[in-house]
Scaffold this motif. Structure first.
Motif, PDB file in Angstrom:
ATOM      1  N   HIS A 157       0.775  -1.047   0.020  1.00 29.35           N
ATOM      2  CA  HIS A 157       0.142  -0.277   0.200  1.00 29.35           C
ATOM      3  C   HIS A 157       1.321   1.342   0.172  1.00 29.35           C
ATOM      4  CE1 HIS A 157      -3.303   2.825   0.771  1.00 29.35           C
ATOM      5  NE2 HIS A 157      -2.829   2.796   1.903  1.00 29.35           N
TER       6      HIS A 157
ATOM      7  N   SER B 276       2.188   3.246   6.079  1.00 28.25           N
ATOM      8  CA  SER B 276       1.048   2.363   6.587  1.00 28.25           C
ATOM      9  C   SER B 276       0.415   1.787   8.243  1.00 28.25           C
ATOM     10  CB  SER B 276       0.943   0.939   5.687  1.00 28.25           C
ATOM     11  OG  SER B 276       1.001   1.288   4.361  1.00 28.25           O
TER      12      SER B 276
ATOM     13  N   LYS C  67       2.874   2.012  -3.406  1.00 25.01           N
ATOM     14  CA  LYS C  67       2.301   2.850  -4.314  1.00 25.01           C
ATOM     15  C   LYS C  67       2.053   3.611  -4.069  1.00 25.01           C
ATOM     16  CE  LYS C  67      -2.336   1.813  -6.216  1.00 25.01           C
ATOM     17  NZ  LYS C  67      -3.768   1.065  -6.196  1.00 25.01           N
TER      18      LYS C  67
END
Length: 411
Positions: free
Chosen positions: A78, A349, A81
């Motif tokens: 995540h 994250s 990206k």
């Protein structure tokens, strides 16, 4: 014969005679594992997941991670990206060397000033002896000597502390440093005022520091208010030890995953990280997040004493698979950059989840997956059960069985 002298099959037989139930394992695999450790009787298997698109210094990597916790891999992907949307990380690896230490007993006639004059000759002598390391770009870089009163250690007399810095080239260097220390120790014992060696061994004190940095558009993390919340969490982790240790654990979730996948001594890194986090005299966060020029800037520095050769790296097919994924031409500096960036990704994250929906949601999805893991159900059924457990926020085995029965139309 002693237990360690037996074959793995014989050891297994002894344990089974004692009523211990061992899992089945292929004999060839068992014998290979026996070459890697001591008293081997079985093996454990962990999944290898990948981060698909990690951009570091404008280069894309697929990164293997070994962990039993799926949320760690999902979190790294995540954040990777988000990093990629912002050009990736800029990372620098400072690989001056790793430390070694010799401590020796000395007489009252010992003259430190005279011995220090011999340091250039000692360095030259060592590098001639270990010329193969020098040919690969490494070698003994420096020697420092300090005399200490042994009474501070509840001992009579005086001690000589010798600290060396060795550039291990592309290897982690533990074995090479220890060999250099033993050679240097024997050389020092030829001086009449040096009585005996207490120890000669490498130090896992933080060295080979690597820094990864990202500059993010706040919109890519949910807006400026979320970015400010991330910075607030970072500031708290700078001051509060309870938050700092959990923040750092989240970083090491990702770091350890790549260290394991690439055959590194993750225990040495963990030990060095603990010291590095306390370098100011107070345990603090390893990462820092701040807003500058309307950008969310994240930075992480880690001690990264790793290698791409040496140890069991070339001997293990599973580790070689990881290097195939990363790219066999990856240098030790590049690998350090990748690992540190993964640590920063997992950190983002985690703080992003805490700043928004909360981190518990991801952990409960993991709990749901663990609950259905040993159900007598196929892959499609298990995925549907996980979805229902999360949807209903009911994480019990009884509810999972109820859902399975409903899926199959059973009463």
């Amino acid at each position: 014969m002693k237990f360690y002298q037996l074959s793995p099959k014989q050891r297994r037989s002894i344990l089974e005679q004692e009523g211990i139930e061992l899992t089945e394992i292929d004999s060839d695999i068992l014998n290979k594992l026996d070459q890697l450790s001591e008293n081997v009787v079985s093996g454990m298997y962990l999944p290898v997941g990948v981060v698909q698109n990690l951009v570091v210094n404008h280069k894309k990597y697929i990164v293997p991670m070994v962990t039993e916790e799926p949320s760690v891999v999902a979190a790294a992907n995540h954040a990777a990206k988000i990093f990629a949307q912002n050009g990736g990380s800029v990372s620098v690896s400072q690989r001056d060397g790793i430390y070694g230490q010799i401590v020796m007993k000395i007489t009252s006639d010992f003259n430190l000033k005279d011995l220090k004059k011999e340091i250039p000759n000692l360095i030259k002598k060592v590098n001639i002896k270990f010329s193969s390391l020098v040919k690969h770009g490494g070698g003994l870089q420096s020697i420092e000597m300090v005399k200490k009163d042994a009474r501070q250690f509840n001992e009579d007399g005086e001690l000589l502390f010798v600290k060396v810095l060795v550039d291990p080239a592309a290897a982690m260097g533990a074995n090479k440093v220890n060999s250099i220390l033993e050679f240097l120790k024997d050389t020092l014992l030829s001086f009449p005022e040096v009585q005996e060696k207490l120890f000669a061994i490498l130090s896992n004190y933080p060295s080979q520091l690597t820094t990864a940095k990202v500059e993010l558009d706040p919109d890519t993390v949910g807006g400026m208010e979320v970015a400010k919340r991330i910075c607030l969490l970072s500031a708290i982790a700078e001051d509060d030890i309870y938050r700092a240790v959990t923040n750092n654990k989240g970083i090491m979730n990702g770091v350890d995953g790549v260290l394991l996948a690439t055959g590194q001594d993750f225990r040495a890194i963990e030990a060095a990280v603990g010291v590095f986090a306390s370098r100011s005299g107070k345990y603090r966060s390893l990462s820092q997040w701040r807003i500058k020029n309307d950008k969310l800037i994240g930075e992480l520095t880690l001690p990264m004493a790793i290698g791409v050769v040496g140890g069991s790296i070339k001997a293990r097919n599973d580790v070689q698979q990881s290097f195939d994924i990363l790219g066999q031409d990856i240098t030790v500096g590049e690998l350090a950059n990748v690992i540190t960036t993964i640590g920063l990704a997992n950190n983002l994250s985690a703080v992003l989840a805490i700043s928004t929906v909360g981190i518990q949601a991801g952990h409960m999805r993991l709990q749901a997956r663990n609950i259905v893991a040993d159900l007598d159900a196929n892959h499609i059924e298990k995925n549907k059960i996980v979805q229902e457990l999360v949807k209903n926020k009911n994480y019990t085995k009884e509810f999972a069985i109820q859902i399975l029965n409903e899926l199959r139309g059973n009463n």
